[in-house]
Motif scaffolding. Structure first.
Motif, PDB file in Angstrom:
ATOM      1  N   THR A  33      -1.321  -0.934  13.846  1.00  0.00           N
ATOM      2  CA  THR A  33      -0.900  -2.165  14.518  1.00  0.00           C
ATOM      3  C   THR A  33      -0.318  -3.142  13.508  1.00  0.00           C
ATOM      4  OG1 THR A  33      -3.132  -3.082  14.368  1.00  0.00           O
ATOM      5  CG2 THR A  33      -2.560  -1.912  16.403  1.00  0.00           C
TER       6      THR A  33
ATOM      7  N   LYS B  36      -9.581  -1.501   9.362  1.00  0.00           N
ATOM      8  CA  LYS B  36      -8.797  -2.385   8.501  1.00  0.00           C
ATOM      9  C   LYS B  36      -8.930  -1.862   7.079  1.00  0.00           C
ATOM     10  CE  LYS B  36      -9.296  -6.483  11.320  1.00  0.00           C
ATOM     11  NZ  LYS B  36      -9.744  -7.864  11.404  1.00  0.00           N
TER      12      LYS B  36
ATOM     13  N   ASN C 178      -2.245  -3.966   2.940  1.00  0.00           N
ATOM     14  CA  ASN C 178      -3.169  -4.289   4.027  1.00  0.00           C
ATOM     15  C   ASN C 178      -2.697  -3.521   5.248  1.00  0.00           C
ATOM     16  OD1 ASN C 178      -4.962  -6.535   3.010  1.00  0.00           O
ATOM     17  ND2 ASN C 178      -2.945  -7.348   2.537  1.00  0.00           N
ATOM     18  N   ALA C 179      -3.623  -2.946   5.979  1.00  0.00           N
ATOM     19  CA  ALA C 179      -3.258  -2.184   7.166  1.00  0.00           C
ATOM     20  C   ALA C 179      -4.344  -2.333   8.218  1.00  0.00           C
ATOM     21  CB  ALA C 179      -3.073  -0.717   6.819  1.00  0.00           C
ATOM     22  N   THR C 180      -3.927  -2.223   9.475  1.00  0.00           N
ATOM     23  CA  THR C 180      -4.852  -2.252  10.602  1.00  0.00           C
ATOM     24  C   THR C 180      -4.457  -1.135  11.559  1.00  0.00           C
ATOM     25  OG1 THR C 180      -5.010  -4.654  10.403  1.00  0.00           O
ATOM     26  CG2 THR C 180      -5.835  -3.686  12.428  1.00  0.00           C
TER      27      THR C 180
ATOM     28  N   ARG D 225     -18.541  -0.451   6.359  1.00  0.00           N
ATOM     29  CA  ARG D 225     -17.621  -0.810   5.270  1.00  0.00           C
ATOM     30  C   ARG D 225     -17.724   0.279   4.212  1.00  0.00           C
ATOM     31  NH1 ARG D 225     -16.439  -6.462   2.377  1.00  0.00           N
ATOM     32  NH2 ARG D 225     -15.061  -6.493   4.180  1.00  0.00           N
TER      33      ARG D 225
ATOM     34  N   GLY E 124     -11.495   0.339  15.475  1.00  0.00           N
ATOM     35  CA  GLY E 124     -10.515  -0.433  14.726  1.00  0.00           C
ATOM     36  C   GLY E 124     -10.801  -0.229  13.251  1.00  0.00           C
TER      37      GLY E 124
ATOM     38  N   ALA F  47      -7.676  -2.680   3.014  1.00  0.00           N
ATOM     39  CA  ALA F  47      -7.077  -3.651   2.094  1.00  0.00           C
ATOM     40  C   ALA F  47      -7.389  -3.205   0.670  1.00  0.00           C
ATOM     41  CB  ALA F  47      -7.636  -5.044   2.343  1.00  0.00           C
TER      42      ALA F  47
ATOM     43  N   MET G  87     -12.338  -0.298   3.288  1.00  0.00           N
ATOM     44  CA  MET G  87     -12.061  -0.024   4.698  1.00  0.00           C
ATOM     45  C   MET G  87     -13.207  -0.558   5.548  1.00  0.00           C
ATOM     46  SD  MET G  87     -10.482   3.799   4.526  1.00  0.00           S
ATOM     47  CE  MET G  87     -11.458   4.472   3.205  1.00  0.00           C
ATOM     48  N   ASP G  88     -12.852  -1.296   6.586  1.00  0.00           N
ATOM     49  CA  ASP G  88     -13.828  -1.823   7.541  1.00  0.00           C
ATOM     50  C   ASP G  88     -13.573  -1.169   8.885  1.00  0.00           C
ATOM     51  OD1 ASP G  88     -15.295  -3.821   6.003  1.00  0.00           O
ATOM     52  OD2 ASP G  88     -13.360  -4.826   5.841  1.00  0.00           O
TER      53      ASP G  88
END
Length: 169
Positions: free
Chosen positions: A87, A113, A97-99, A144, A111, A115, A127-128
């Motif tokens: 997204t 995330k 950064n990526a989602t 995490r 989801g 970074a 990564m979260d």
């Protein structure tokens, strides 16, 4: 974002160099807020085997030339059988950064995330993950993870006895 958008943005990042890498994956935290205490304890026990895992990897010239784009494609292709799509993806070297948003069977959702920083000598990414669905004790969980990969030298030549069995090619 389309796959082409993500791959174009990822192309801004420096490709990893070929060679031998030491990679450490660590689960920093894992929470299952709605789970009964014994279910949460069972999850922590399952994760304890991978809380901090280290591996040595040999990156070939061909893999290095593909850069981080192949890894990102594999992530987008799915997590644990879920369909995922980026997204957001932003690269301002060395930072990225990526989602991602993922869906799966039985109303499963996740989801992710990411970074961190990347370079020709490795990467350091956090990564979260937020996941929900009927297959998760308590209905949802967060986790995490931190993945650090650092080039340590050249790969031994193929067939060499210098290559310990734990090194993946």
């Amino acid at each position: 974002m389309t796959d082409a958008d993500v791959l174009a943005e990822a192309g801004k990042l420096a490709n990893p160099g070929p060679g031998l890498y030491q990679q450490t994956t660590e689960i920093v935290s894992a929470e299952v807020p709605g789970a009964a205490p014994e279910q949460a304890d069972r999850l922590r026990d399952q994760l304890s085997g991978i809380e901090k895992k280290s591996a040595r990897l040999c990156v070939t010239e061909e893999q290095a030339a593909a850069g981080f784009q192949q890894l990102l494609k594999e992530i987008a292709d799915g997590l644990n059988g879920m369909e995922c799509g980026f997204t957001a993806f932003e690269a301002s070297p060395p930072r990225m950064n990526a989602t991602l948003a993922c869906t799966g069977a039985g109303e499963a959702k996740a989801g992710l995330k990411m970074a961190g920083t990347t370079s020709a000598d490795g990467y350091d990414v956090t990564m979260d993950l937020d996941a929900s669905g009927p297959h998760i004790a308590g209905g949802s969980m967060t986790m995490r993870m931190k993945v650090v990969s650092q080039r340590t030298g050249d790969c031994p030549s193929p067939g060499s006895t210098e290559l310990p069995p734990e090194v993946e090619r």
